[in-house]
Motif scaffolding. Structure first.
Motif, mmCIF file in Angstrom:
data_model
loop_
_atom_site.group_PDB
_atom_site.id
_atom_site.type_symbol
_atom_site.label_atom_id
_atom_site.label_comp_id
_atom_site.label_asym_id
_atom_site.label_seq_id
_atom_site.Cartn_x
_atom_site.Cartn_y
_atom_site.Cartn_z
ATOM 1 N N PRO A 14 -6.011 -1.900 -12.710
ATOM 2 C CA PRO A 14 -4.794 -1.807 -11.893
ATOM 3 C C PRO A 14 -3.918 -0.623 -12.309
ATOM 4 O O PRO A 14 -3.820 -0.297 -13.493
ATOM 5 C CB PRO A 14 -4.092 -3.137 -12.156
ATOM 6 C CG PRO A 14 -5.173 -4.062 -12.576
ATOM 7 C CD PRO A 14 -6.153 -3.216 -13.348
ATOM 8 N N LYS A 15 -3.294 -0.009 -11.304
ATOM 9 C CA LYS A 15 -2.483 1.181 -11.534
ATOM 10 C C LYS A 15 -1.150 1.058 -10.808
ATOM 11 O O LYS A 15 -1.084 0.515 -9.701
ATOM 12 C CB LYS A 15 -3.222 2.432 -11.044
ATOM 13 C CG LYS A 15 -4.598 2.622 -11.650
ATOM 14 C CD LYS A 15 -5.357 3.731 -10.948
ATOM 15 C CE LYS A 15 -6.788 3.822 -11.456
ATOM 16 N NZ LYS A 15 -7.587 2.619 -11.043
ATOM 17 N N SER A 16 -0.104 1.601 -11.438
ATOM 18 C CA SER A 16 1.234 1.628 -10.852
ATOM 19 C C SER A 16 1.803 3.028 -10.949
ATOM 20 O O SER A 16 1.272 3.891 -11.667
ATOM 21 C CB SER A 16 2.175 0.660 -11.586
ATOM 22 O OG SER A 16 1.741 -0.671 -11.482
ATOM 23 N N VAL A 17 2.909 3.248 -10.249
ATOM 24 C CA VAL A 17 3.673 4.484 -10.346
ATOM 25 C C VAL A 17 5.094 4.139 -10.780
ATOM 26 O O VAL A 17 5.704 3.213 -10.237
ATOM 27 C CB VAL A 17 3.721 5.238 -9.002
ATOM 28 C CG1 VAL A 17 4.590 6.491 -9.121
ATOM 29 C CG2 VAL A 17 2.321 5.611 -8.545
ATOM 30 N N ALA A 18 5.613 4.873 -11.761
ATOM 31 C CA ALA A 18 7.008 4.733 -12.195
ATOM 32 C C ALA A 18 7.660 6.104 -12.107
ATOM 33 O O ALA A 18 7.267 7.025 -12.831
ATOM 34 C CB ALA A 18 7.085 4.186 -13.614
ATOM 35 N N SER A 19 8.629 6.249 -11.235
ATOM 36 C CA SER A 19 9.160 7.565 -10.890
ATOM 37 C C SER A 19 10.678 7.557 -10.809
ATOM 38 O O SER A 19 11.286 6.532 -10.494
ATOM 39 C CB SER A 19 8.581 7.991 -9.536
ATOM 40 O OG SER A 19 9.135 9.195 -9.085
#
Length: 221
Positions: A100-105
């Motif tokens: 699983p992958k996420s983006v934190a921006s």
């Protein structure tokens, strides 16, 4: 390692250099003329209002009240017409095991979603987009990473972050996360690696292929 968290701008999409060039073009008439390399080294990963506050103080210039909105409009236009994925990044994501992958921006969820849809990467992240707009403080504060961990229900030790900027690396490390520094964006100039090391990053990837090798190595443990 159970989860990968990526920054967006400068890691997945090559947007930092676009934003820098737009800002430099618009700042020049006011006598604010840092070089492109200096601007990218100092300000990549930071919010526009924070960048402008620093530059106005340094150059003793007051920008018009409408400047930031005009800057954001011009930046959005550049993203709509010129934005591309970081070279090799889509292939790198396709080659990874299904972790699983996420983006934190620091950018808005809308910006992240549009950027990844435009560059064909959105399918790798589902709707796991975490923005500084969700939290009190943007990077370099750790808030967005702490928020991301709470939302995905994991501890910092279960995750690995990929960041390109001093501000982003500082935020992730302050949240207790392990960080790979990424140097494959168009905004990376000489001494950027040293800047990331100053933040505390110990492992660096020069491009998407080197990043893939490093991530696969971590996934084997």
């Amino acid at each position: 390692m159970q989860h990968l968290i990526f920054d967006c701008d400068g890691v997945l999409v090559d947007s930092e250099i676009l934003a820098a060039r737009v800002a430099l073009r618009m700042l020049a008439p006011y006598g604010i003329r840092p070089g492109e390399a200096e601007f990218c080294r100092r300000f990549s990963g930071m919010m526009e209002q924070d960048i402008l506050a620093v530059l106005q103080a340094e150059y003793a210039v007051r920008l018009p009240d409408t400047f930031i909105e005009e800057l954001l409009t011009a930046s959005r236009h550049a993203h709509e017409t010129e934005l591309e994925a970081i070279p090799g990044m889509l292939a790198m994501l396709d080659a990874l095991p299904p972790v699983p992958k996420s983006v934190a921006s620091n950018s808005s969820v809308r910006h992240v979603a549009h950027s990844l849809e435009r560059t064909g990467m959105s399918g790798h992240f589902g709707e796991r987009y975490f923005s500084s707009h969700h939290v009190p403080r943007p990077k370099p504060a750790p808030d967005v990473y702490q928020y991301a961990l709470a939302q995905i229900g994991l501890q910092a030790a279960d995750c690995l972050v990929v960041e390109d900027s001093f501000a982003g690396a500082t935020a992730a490390l302050a949240a207790g996360l392990d960080v790979i520094g990424f140097l494959g964006g168009g905004h990376i100039f000489e001494a950027h690696a040293d800047r990331l090391r100053q933040a505390g990053v110990q492992v660096l990837a020069a491009d998407a292929e080197e990043l893939r090798a490093l991530l696969l190595e971590r996934m084997r443990y």
